[in-house]
Enzyme design. Structure first.
Site, PDB file in Angstrom:
ATOM      1  N   LYS A  36     -12.056   1.800  12.285  1.00  0.00           N
ATOM      2  CA  LYS A  36     -10.682   2.115  12.695  1.00  0.00           C
ATOM      3  C   LYS A  36     -10.610   2.345  14.211  1.00  0.00           C
ATOM      4  CE  LYS A  36      -7.451   2.583  10.524  1.00  0.00           C
ATOM      5  NZ  LYS A  36      -6.402   1.571  10.163  1.00  0.00           N
ATOM      6  N   THR A  57      -6.762   7.050  12.216  1.00  0.00           N
ATOM      7  CA  THR A  57      -7.247   8.142  11.376  1.00  0.00           C
ATOM      8  C   THR A  57      -7.914   9.264  12.157  1.00  0.00           C
ATOM      9  OG1 THR A  57      -8.908   8.633   9.637  1.00  0.00           O
ATOM     10  CG2 THR A  57      -9.354   6.773  11.064  1.00  0.00           C
ATOM     11  N   ASP A  58      -7.939  10.450  11.556  1.00  0.00           N
ATOM     12  CA  ASP A  58      -8.680  11.571  12.143  1.00  0.00           C
ATOM     13  C   ASP A  58     -10.187  11.325  12.095  1.00  0.00           C
ATOM     14  OD1 ASP A  58      -8.469  11.826   9.283  1.00  0.00           O
ATOM     15  OD2 ASP A  58      -9.193  13.895   9.428  1.00  0.00           O
ATOM     16  N   GLY A  75       0.820  -1.204   0.000  1.00  0.00           N
ATOM     17  CA  GLY A  75       0.000   0.000   0.000  1.00  0.00           C
ATOM     18  C   GLY A  75       0.856   1.258   0.000  1.00  0.00           C
ATOM     19  N   ASP A 100      -3.058 -12.707   4.635  1.00  0.00           N
ATOM     20  CA  ASP A 100      -4.437 -12.242   4.787  1.00  0.00           C
ATOM     21  C   ASP A 100      -4.698 -12.014   6.269  1.00  0.00           C
ATOM     22  OD1 ASP A 100      -7.129 -11.781   4.871  1.00  0.00           O
ATOM     23  OD2 ASP A 100      -7.730 -13.720   4.024  1.00  0.00           O
ATOM     24  N   LEU A 159       1.463   3.607   2.312  1.00  0.00           N
ATOM     25  CA  LEU A 159       2.346   3.779   3.462  1.00  0.00           C
ATOM     26  C   LEU A 159       3.336   2.624   3.593  1.00  0.00           C
ATOM     27  CD1 LEU A 159       3.272   5.191   6.047  1.00  0.00           C
ATOM     28  CD2 LEU A 159       1.390   4.036   7.261  1.00  0.00           C
ATOM     29  N   TYR A 161     -16.041   3.789   8.161  1.00  0.00           N
ATOM     30  CA  TYR A 161     -14.580   3.670   8.162  1.00  0.00           C
ATOM     31  C   TYR A 161     -14.022   4.113   9.516  1.00  0.00           C
ATOM     32  CZ  TYR A 161      -9.726   5.048   7.231  1.00  0.00           C
ATOM     33  OH  TYR A 161      -8.368   5.219   7.303  1.00  0.00           O
ATOM     34  N   TRP A 201      -5.337  12.932   5.812  1.00  0.00           N
ATOM     35  CA  TRP A 201      -5.087  13.506   4.488  1.00  0.00           C
ATOM     36  C   TRP A 201      -3.754  13.015   3.907  1.00  0.00           C
ATOM     37  CZ3 TRP A 201      -6.862  19.295   4.001  1.00  0.00           C
ATOM     38  CH2 TRP A 201      -8.130  19.461   4.569  1.00  0.00           C
TER      39      TRP A 201
END
Length: 287
Positions: free
Chosen positions: A131, A103-104, A11, A37, A13, A127, A152
């Site tokens: 998370k 995440t934010d 991915g 997986d 990152l 989402y 972002w």
């Protein structure tokens, strides 16, 4: 056999992190979803028991925010909650340190100031909820962990807002971008560097928030991205650009806790400039 294991290695990152480790001559074992997986507890347990990493960088995630609302809602939860739980349990069983990226979107975006790392969470989309469930799994299972929230995200090795704007500018004279959502862009390089910094410097375990410094709206971000392109950029409201999933309107996360560790956080403008220079030098990259 290396001491580092990376999930989600193909991915945006994960690829950046692999390149950073390569530059530093640090060995690692890296796996994409086809090689490992994370939704399969048996696969994860077997791989971790075999390799016995000291550190697990958990970059694997489901990030299609709009599809997570309906058609891929189940997959979102399988990867972001169940997969993270599997990784955490396997890491804990071998005494590893886990670095989990969040995440934010765990916040609702109604705070006009900065969200501290210990602020109350209130995710408003599937989402963000999944998370946050991943965060809670890590906290309940792991003894040694870093949860790093980011926002972002853009980088060289994946689909992101910067590439989208540069691509659209080649075929459009005029673009419209929302100007009522405020946040902090994050270069994958900065994030990967802090992930490694946290482990190398053994900073206190817990929840951190890492993006590039300063804040902007998507419109302001787009204007900076396209300042050397022959295209007009105009602001619009979120109401004029409806999206399936709720987006936080004001999701500026405080960087104070990260800065207190001694890690230097570049501004998003500086990070963007360095990224653009890097991409410009790579003629093989298709925007």
């Amino acid at each position: 056999m290396s001491k580092i294991l990376i999930t989600g290695a193909h991915g945006q990152l994960g690829t950046e992190l692999c390149h950073l480790l390569d530059e530093k001559g640090i060995a690692y074992d890296a796996f994409g979803s086809k090689e490992l997986d994370i939704t399969s507890q048996d696969q994860v347990n077997a791989k971790f028991a075999e390799l016995k990493p000291a550190v697990v960088f958990h970059c694997a995630a489901y990030t299609a925010v709009d599809k997570a609302e309906d058609e891929e809602k189940k997959l979102n939860w399988q990867v972001n909650e169940d997969g993270t739980k599997n990784v955490a349990e396997a890491a804990q069983a071998i005494g590893a340190t886990l670095v989990y990226i969040s995440t934010d979107y765990v916040f609702d975006g109604t705070n006009e100031g900065e969200y501290q790392a210990d602020a109350s969470t209130n995710p408003k989309n599937e989402y963000g909820k999944a998370k946050l469930a991943g965060e809670e799994a890590v906290k309940s299972i792991m003894d040694q962990y870093y949860i790093i929230r980011t926002s972002w995200v853009f980088g060289k090795y994946g689909k992101n807002f910067v590439y989208t704007m540069l691509r659209l500018a080649k075929t459009h004279d005029h673009l419209t971008v929302v100007d009522d959502q405020v946040g902090r862009p994050t270069w994958t390089r900065t994030l990967a560097e802090f992930m490694l910094y946290a482990v190398d410097n053994q900073i206190p375990y817990g929840t951190y928030q890492l993006s590039n410094d300063d804040s902007c709206t998507w419109y302001e971000f787009a204007r900076e991205i396209l300042k050397n392109e022959n295209v007009e950029v105009s602001p619009v409201t979120s109401a004029e650009y409806p999206q399936k999933a709720y987006r936080p309107r004001h999701s500026i996360m405080s960087l104070d806790k990260v800065k207190a560790t001694g890690f230097e956080v570049p501004s998003w403008q500086n990070a963007l400039e360095r990224f653009m220079n890097e991409v410009g030098e790579d003629n093989g990259k298709e925007l």
